[in-house]
Design an enzyme around this catalytic site. Structure first.
Site, PDB file in Angstrom:
ATOM      1  N   CYS A 175       0.828  -1.207   0.000  1.00 41.88           N
ATOM      2  CA  CYS A 175       0.000   0.000   0.000  1.00 41.88           C
ATOM      3  C   CYS A 175       0.863   1.258   0.000  1.00 41.88           C
ATOM      4  O   CYS A 175       1.741   1.418   0.849  1.00 41.88           O
ATOM      5  CB  CYS A 175      -0.918  -0.001   1.216  1.00 41.88           C
ATOM      6  SG  CYS A 175      -1.959   1.472   1.332  1.00 41.88           S
ATOM      7  N   CYS A 208      -1.311   6.290   6.711  1.00 39.33           N
ATOM      8  CA  CYS A 208      -2.718   6.053   7.014  1.00 39.33           C
ATOM      9  C   CYS A 208      -2.931   5.501   8.414  1.00 39.33           C
ATOM     10  O   CYS A 208      -3.790   5.979   9.154  1.00 39.33           O
ATOM     11  CB  CYS A 208      -3.318   5.104   5.977  1.00 39.33           C
ATOM     12  SG  CYS A 208      -4.969   4.521   6.359  1.00 39.33           S
ATOM     13  N   CYS A 249      -3.741  -0.067   8.450  1.00 36.98           N
ATOM     14  CA  CYS A 249      -3.136  -1.408   8.430  1.00 36.98           C
ATOM     15  C   CYS A 249      -1.721  -1.280   8.977  1.00 36.98           C
ATOM     16  O   CYS A 249      -0.828  -0.865   8.259  1.00 36.98           O
ATOM     17  CB  CYS A 249      -3.075  -1.966   7.018  1.00 36.98           C
ATOM     18  SG  CYS A 249      -4.666  -2.108   6.208  1.00 36.98           S
ATOM     19  N   CYS A 257      -8.392   1.277  -1.276  1.00 41.44           N
ATOM     20  CA  CYS A 257      -7.935   0.657  -0.030  1.00 41.44           C
ATOM     21  C   CYS A 257      -7.884  -0.854  -0.204  1.00 41.44           C
ATOM     22  O   CYS A 257      -8.839  -1.468  -0.700  1.00 41.44           O
ATOM     23  CB  CYS A 257      -8.870   1.027   1.118  1.00 41.44           C
ATOM     24  SG  CYS A 257      -8.434   0.210   2.680  1.00 41.44           S
ATOM     25  N   GLN A 271     -20.515  -8.381  12.121  1.00 40.14           N
ATOM     26  CA  GLN A 271     -19.073  -8.560  12.042  1.00 40.14           C
ATOM     27  C   GLN A 271     -18.530  -8.139  10.675  1.00 40.14           C
ATOM     28  O   GLN A 271     -19.159  -8.353   9.643  1.00 40.14           O
ATOM     29  CB  GLN A 271     -18.697 -10.016  12.331  1.00 40.14           C
ATOM     30  CG  GLN A 271     -18.907 -10.422  13.781  1.00 40.14           C
ATOM     31  CD  GLN A 271     -17.823  -9.878  14.713  1.00 40.14           C
ATOM     32  OE1 GLN A 271     -16.952  -9.121  14.307  1.00 40.14           O
ATOM     33  NE2 GLN A 271     -17.896 -10.266  15.971  1.00 40.14           N
ATOM     34  N   TYR A 307     -25.555  -8.116  24.449  1.00 37.32           N
ATOM     35  CA  TYR A 307     -24.975  -7.313  23.351  1.00 37.32           C
ATOM     36  C   TYR A 307     -25.216  -8.060  22.027  1.00 37.32           C
ATOM     37  O   TYR A 307     -24.305  -8.258  21.231  1.00 37.32           O
ATOM     38  CB  TYR A 307     -23.475  -7.078  23.541  1.00 37.32           C
ATOM     39  CG  TYR A 307     -23.045  -6.675  24.927  1.00 37.32           C
ATOM     40  CD1 TYR A 307     -22.970  -5.327  25.304  1.00 37.32           C
ATOM     41  CD2 TYR A 307     -22.700  -7.634  25.877  1.00 37.32           C
ATOM     42  CE1 TYR A 307     -22.558  -4.962  26.574  1.00 37.32           C
ATOM     43  CE2 TYR A 307     -22.290  -7.276  27.152  1.00 37.32           C
ATOM     44  CZ  TYR A 307     -22.220  -5.947  27.491  1.00 37.32           C
ATOM     45  OH  TYR A 307     -21.806  -5.590  28.755  1.00 37.32           O
ATOM     46  N   GLU A 326     -30.007  -6.116  23.671  1.00 38.86           N
ATOM     47  CA  GLU A 326     -29.235  -5.152  22.877  1.00 38.86           C
ATOM     48  C   GLU A 326     -29.804  -3.771  23.137  1.00 38.86           C
ATOM     49  O   GLU A 326     -31.020  -3.602  23.284  1.00 38.86           O
ATOM     50  CB  GLU A 326     -29.344  -5.509  21.388  1.00 38.86           C
ATOM     51  CG  GLU A 326     -28.829  -4.455  20.426  1.00 38.86           C
ATOM     52  CD  GLU A 326     -27.351  -4.127  20.627  1.00 38.86           C
ATOM     53  OE1 GLU A 326     -27.039  -2.933  20.781  1.00 38.86           O
ATOM     54  OE2 GLU A 326     -26.539  -5.061  20.643  1.00 38.86           O
ATOM     55  N   ASP A 357     -20.907 -10.466  24.063  1.00 40.99           N
ATOM     56  CA  ASP A 357     -20.069  -9.969  22.967  1.00 40.99           C
ATOM     57  C   ASP A 357     -20.051  -8.445  23.058  1.00 40.99           C
ATOM     58  O   ASP A 357     -20.652  -7.748  22.239  1.00 40.99           O
ATOM     59  CB  ASP A 357     -20.644 -10.440  21.622  1.00 40.99           C
ATOM     60  CG  ASP A 357     -19.742 -10.089  20.444  1.00 40.99           C
ATOM     61  OD1 ASP A 357     -18.636  -9.560  20.666  1.00 40.99           O
ATOM     62  OD2 ASP A 357     -20.146 -10.341  19.296  1.00 40.99           O
ATOM     63  N   CYS A 408     -13.258  -8.353  21.326  1.00 40.27           N
ATOM     64  CA  CYS A 408     -12.423  -7.754  20.285  1.00 40.27           C
ATOM     65  C   CYS A 408     -11.268  -6.970  20.900  1.00 40.27           C
ATOM     66  O   CYS A 408     -10.543  -6.273  20.182  1.00 40.27           O
ATOM     67  CB  CYS A 408     -13.252  -6.855  19.377  1.00 40.27           C
ATOM     68  SG  CYS A 408     -14.045  -5.474  20.227  1.00 40.27           S
TER      69      CYS A 408
END
Length: 460
Positions: A77, A83, A86, A163, A287, A315, A336, A384, A411
């Site tokens: 990239c 940026c 990544c 991208c 996701q 969640y 939720e 989650d 996450c």
């Protein structure tokens, strides 16, 4: 303090990279201090210049390689150094997976003080163009509207043409919006002056259906130019199945807020995951990498062991994990806080003929208290939460229902590890954990952790 004084800005040292920090920067030990050096790989030796020294951390910049790793790769990239989206393109995918597994293991060991380590990490079959959601910032650059992403820890736009982790339709739709703006003299929103129109372009596409919806986030409407915008977008991006205007008048970092107006087509996408069909509003959580999400959810279901049980899914978003669980469970209840997501979840259950899944609109603490009042006693709970993890009150309320198993989908390894300590305090022990790479080429990693209720003497 002596070593701290010895390390000074602009000094140059030669050192070996021996570890990674949580963001994937290499770590070198220099004069007894850990020095974080971005875009370096374990096993390499570099000449390193010290760029910042604080009481808690030292930062360096890699100047000149002395020995490079065989895992080093040339980033594909052109925006890689600016940026920040990544951060791991300088290393092989195999090395990236090693780093991510180690990141979770380190959090479990050092933050949660656990002996359990990650059994394995599941890599992604695709490492390019895997994202089903793209969010592009739109700003003025040299008098013209441009799309792109913010540089790390700033709101400085890095214009990006294409991208490598976004879908082609996301790139095309965002580019079409800025072309229309420039052709029609429309200004991008300016955060400082709070003037201008367009803030972001948000694009979500399905993986297993052709659906793709573009959401233009703006401070107001397009007035008499609305139909021209729709016509322009449809011609530039015939793949789109919906175009939505989100009038977001807030000044915070929340991209989607305020009122939604469907300008053309449908405001939702249909997608399928593990044989279950979902409809997803723009605000509903889903996701980013659905093929990996399917692997993640199957592991969560395996850990929950829902056969014939009552399971709570906290969640729950649009019900993605809930409906996976419902195929085996006696009953699933999802909670939720986003009303549109709850409505999506109910519709998704109905659409798939799933009658043993119910959904309520509440945050985790409220839901747990309601279930306790109603006498709901689940055998398993799946959580989650967002990156910030869970409130301690929510953890304790869930544990108060005394489920046999709690499955935590995370996450963020750091908040997972922090919350495990609270679960431990409530009588739950970590038994197993696996990692799933949902976000190739970035430092993010998902973890599924299984906790079981134990006798308190295990902690004595």
């Amino acid at each position: 303090m002596k070593n701290m004084e010895q390390l000074k800005k602009n000094e140059i040292f030669e050192a070996e990279i021996t570890a990674y920090n949580s963001e994937g920067s290499g770590v070198a030990r220099i004069l007894g201090r850990a020095v974080f050096v971005p875009r370096t790989i374990v096993g390499e030796r570099w000449r390193i210049v010290i760029v910042k020294v604080t009481a808690s951390a030292v930062y360096g910049r890699a100047l000149e390689p002395v020995k490079l790793s065989p895992e080093r790769r040339e980033p594909e990239c052109e925006n890689y150094l600016r940026c920040g989206g990544c951060g791991l393109r300088h290393m092989s995918y195999a090395e990236e997976l090693r780093f991510k597994k180690q990141r979770v293991d380190d959090a479990l060991r050092h933050i949660a003080h656990q002996s359990v380590q990650v059994e394995r990490i599941t890599g992604s079959d695709e490492t390019a163009h895997y994202r089903n959601k793209g969010i592009y910032a739109v700003r003025e650059v040299e008098g013209r509207a441009r799309k792109g992403f913010f540089a790390p820890r700033s709101h400085e736009l890095v214009p990006v043409g294409r991208c490598l982790i976004q879908s082609d339709i996301a790139d095309k739709a965002a580019e079409a919006v800025v072309r229309f703006m420039n052709d029609n003299g429309l200004r991008a929103y300016d955060e400082k002056t709070r003037s201008g129109l367009v803030k972001h372009v948000y694009v979500r596409k399905a993986v297993n259906t052709p659906d793709a919806v573009a959401v233009i986030v703006a401070s107001g409407g397009f007035g008499a130019r609305t139909q021209a915008l729709v016509d322009f977008m449809r011609k530039a991006c015939p793949e789109l199945t919906g175009i939505v205007l989100n009038v977001n008048k807030t000044s915070g970092n929340t991209v989607l807020a305020g009122d939604f107006h469907t300008l053309w087509g449908r405001d939702y996408i249909r997608d399928s995951l593990g044989g279950i069909v979902y409809e997803l509003a723009p605000q509903a959580f889903y996701q980013i990498n659905p093929p990996q999400a399917e692997k993640l959810y199957k592991k969560a279901v395996e850990y929950a062991s829902p056969e014939g049980k009552t399971v709570l899914d906290m969640y729950c978003g649009a019900g993605t994990i809930s409906l996976f669980l419902a195929r085996a469970a006696k009953r699933v209840i999802g909670a939720e806080i986003i009303p549109e997501a709850v409505e999506n979840a109910r519709e998704n259950a109905h659409r798939n003929g799933i009658e043993n899944a119910d959904f309520i609109c509440a945050d985790a603490s409220e839901a747990a208290e309601k279930f306790l009042r109603d006498g709901v006693r689940p055998e398993a709970i799946v959580v989650d939460p967002p990156r910030k993890g869970m409130d301690e009150a929510a953890v304790r309320a869930l544990c108060g229902m005394a489920p046999e198993r709690i499955v935590y989908v995370s996450c963020n390894p750091a908040t997972l590890a922090r919350d495990i300590c609270v679960f431990n305090d409530c009588g739950y022990a970590l038994r197993r954990a696996e990692a799933v790479d949902m976000f190739p080429r970035t430092a993010h990693v998902e973890t599924v952790a299984l906790m079981e209720k134990v006798e308190m003497y295990e902690y004595e």
